[in-house]
Design a protein around this motif. Structure first.
Motif, PDB file in Angstrom:
ATOM      1  N   SER A 375     -24.056 -15.017  30.966  1.00 34.30           N
ATOM      2  CA  SER A 375     -23.817 -13.883  31.868  1.00 34.30           C
ATOM      3  C   SER A 375     -22.908 -12.847  31.221  1.00 34.30           C
ATOM      4  N   VAL A 376     -21.860 -13.312  30.566  1.00 34.24           N
ATOM      5  CA  VAL A 376     -20.928 -12.389  29.918  1.00 34.24           C
ATOM      6  C   VAL A 376     -21.649 -11.543  28.868  1.00 34.24           C
ATOM      7  N   LEU A 377     -22.669 -12.130  28.249  1.00 31.37           N
ATOM      8  CA  LEU A 377     -23.421 -11.409  27.214  1.00 31.37           C
ATOM      9  C   LEU A 377     -24.067 -10.145  27.758  1.00 31.37           C
ATOM     10  N   THR A 378     -24.501 -10.177  29.020  1.00 30.20           N
ATOM     11  CA  THR A 378     -25.255  -9.040  29.545  1.00 30.20           C
ATOM     12  C   THR A 378     -24.513  -8.230  30.591  1.00 30.20           C
ATOM     13  N   TYR A 379     -23.431  -8.775  31.198  1.00 29.37           N
ATOM     14  CA  TYR A 379     -22.745  -7.898  32.145  1.00 29.37           C
ATOM     15  C   TYR A 379     -21.741  -7.015  31.431  1.00 29.37           C
TER      16      TYR A 379
END
Length: 401
Positions: A375-379
Motif C-alpha cells: 500500500s505504501v508503494l502506491t499511496y
C-alpha cells in the motif's frame, strides 16, 4: 604523496551491525532522545498487540493511541505553535522510522493526522480555524482525515468530481472520497472539492448532516489501520468552513509532499524491522549442521539488505536536513519516496526468503510489513507518478499527458 599524521589517530570505534555507517554520529542528543522515546513507546504499546490487531483487521484502541501520541508530541510534531511540538524535520523523520518499524498503520495514523489534516489547517487555515482545531488535534483529542482521492480519480486529482457550490452564504458539498485513513474515527475531515473558482479545501466536522464515513473492510494490507470512504450528500457548511489560503491543486499537493517526506523515513523503519529479524534468524537457525548465516548466499542477502537499508536512511537524513534548511524541493521528495519504498519492499521480500516458511507467520513481522508496504508503494503517489516527476525534472519535458 599521502601524508601521515604526526600523532597516533584515535582508536576506531567497533563495527556496529545495527549502525554500520555510524549514522548516529549525525544526530544530536535531542534527536536521539526523540528517537528513543518513540521507540520505547512503540515497543510498549504497539509491538505486543500488533500481530493480533493485524490478524483481526482492526485498530481497536486508535483513540487511546492518538491521545498517547499527542502526549508524546508526535502529532503535527514539526508544526509551530497551537500546542504542536515544533520539532525539526529530522526529528519527525526519526519518529516515523520508529512508528513504521512497529507497523505502517501506526505511522499512517500519525502522518495523516499531522502531515495532511493538521498541516492543511496550519498552512492554509484562518486564525480562527487554527485555534479551533489544532490544539485538540495536537493533543490527540480530535482525529483528522484528508479527503482527496476519489473512487475514479487517484493519480489525477485535477479530475475530481466532488463539487462545492455556493448557496447564499453557505457552501453545499456533494461527492465521494475513497481510501481515507482515519475517516470513520475522524472528528474533522479536510475535504477538497471543485468550485466555480477552482479547487478549494473545506473543514467538515463529523456529524454534519449529509456526511458519513463508512469503514472499508476486506483489506489485505494496512489491516491495523482505519480506512474509510467519505460520502457527502448535500453537506451544508458555513462560509468560514473553507480554508482561505488554499486555491487550486497547489494546496493539497503541498500537503501530500509533506506526508511523502515522512514516508521516505518510515519505509526504512519497516525495512529495518525485517532486516533485524532476518539477521537474528540467520544466526540462530541451523541447517546442514550450522547456522544459515554462515552460508555465502545468506551472507550476500544480508549484506545487500544492509547496504540498501542504510543508504535509504542516509538519503532520508539528507532530505531532512534540506527540509530544515528550507531547501527541499518536491522532486527530491519524489526521489526519496521512489527509492526508499521500492528498496524497503525488496528488503522485506528477501528477509522472507531467509526465514523460509516462518516468514509467512505472524509470529514474525516480515509478511505483515511486506503486505503493508504494497500500500505504501502506491499511496501518496504511485511509482509511475514519482518516476514521471523525476523524468520531467531531468528532461524538462512533461510526460504526464
Amino acid at each position: 604523496m599521502v601524508s601521515t599524521p604526526s600523532s597516533p589517530s584515535a582508536p576506531r570505534p567497533p563495527f556496529d551491525p545495527a549502525d554500520p555507517l555510524g549514522l548516529d554520529d549525525l544526530l544530536a542528543p535531542e534527536d536521539l532522545a526523540v528517537r528513543d522515546t518513540v521507540r520505547g513507546w512503540a515497543a510498549d504499546r504497539v509491538l505486543p498487540h500488533i500481530a493480533d490487531w493485524y490478524e483481526r483487521g482492526e485498530l481497536p484502541v486508535i483513540r487511546e493511541l492518538a491521545r498517547e501520541l499527542g502526549a508524546l508530541g508526535a502529532l503535527g510534531m514539526s508544526l509551530e505553535g497551537y500546542g504542536c511540538a515544533g520539532a525539526s524535520a529530522v526529528q519527525y523523520g526519526l519518529a516515523c522510522v520508529e512508528l513504521e518499524a512497529a507497523d505502517s498503520g501506526i505511522r499512517s495514523l500519525v502522518s495523516v493526522q499531522g502531515s495532511l489534516a493538521m498541516y492543511a489547517i496550519h498552512r492554509f487555515g484562518s486564525e480562527e480555524q487554527k485555534r479551533e482545531w489544532l490544539p485538540r488535534m495536537a493533543a490527540g483529542e480530535v482525529i483528522g482525515c484528508f479527503g482527496l482521492t476519489e473512487p475514479d480519480h487517484g493519480s489525477d486529482p485535477a479530475a475530481m468530481r466532488t463539487r462545492a457550490r455556493r448557496d447564499g452564504g453557505d457552501w453545499v458539498l456533494d461527492g465521494r472520497k475513497m481510501w481515507i485513513t482515519n475517516g470513520s474515527v475522524a472528528g474533522v475531515a479536510v475535504v477538497w472539492a471543485r468550485t466555480d473558482e477552482g479547487i478549494r479545501g473545506f473543514l467538515v466536522p463529523a456529524g454534519t448532516p449529509g456526511f458519513c464515513a463508512p469503514e472499508i473492510r476486506h483489506k489485505w494490507s494496512l489491516r491495523a489501520s482505519v480506512t474509510s470512504e467519505l460520502v457527502l450528500d448535500g453537506v451544508r457548511l458555513p462560509a468560514d468552513a473553507v480554508l482561505p489560503e488554499a486555491e487550486g491543486l497547489r494546496g493539497p499537493l503541498s500537503c501530500l509532499g509533506h506526508a511523502r517526506y515522512g514516508i521516505v523515513w518510515g519505509a526504512m523503519g519497516a525495512a529495518r524491522s525485517c532486516f533485524e529479524t532476518a539477521l537474528e534468524y540467520a544466526t540462530s537457525r541451523e541447517q546442514f549442521g550450522r547456522p544459515i548465516g554462515g552460508f555465502q548466499l545468506t551472507q550476500a542477502k544480508l549484506a545487500d539488505m544492509a547496504v540498501e537499508l542504510h543508504k535509504g536512511l542516509l538519503l532520508a537524513h539528507h532530505l531532512g536536513r534540506r527540509m530544515d534548511a528550507g531547501r527541499l524541493r518536491p522532486e527530491q521528495v519524489s526521489f526519496g519516496k521512489l527509492n526508499n519504498v521500492r528498496e524497503a519492499i525488496d528488503i522485506c521480500r528477501t528477509s522472507r526468503t531467509i526465514l523460509g516458511a516462518n516468514g509467512i507467520s505472524l509470529e514474525y513481522p516480515v509478511m505483515r510489513h511486506a503486505t503493508n508496504l504494497e500500500s505504501v508503494l502506491t499511496y501518496e503517489g504511485t511509482v509511475e507518478m514519482h518516476q514521471l516527476v523525476l523524468g520531467k525534472a531531468l528532461t524538462g519535458l512533461d510526460a504526464f499527458r
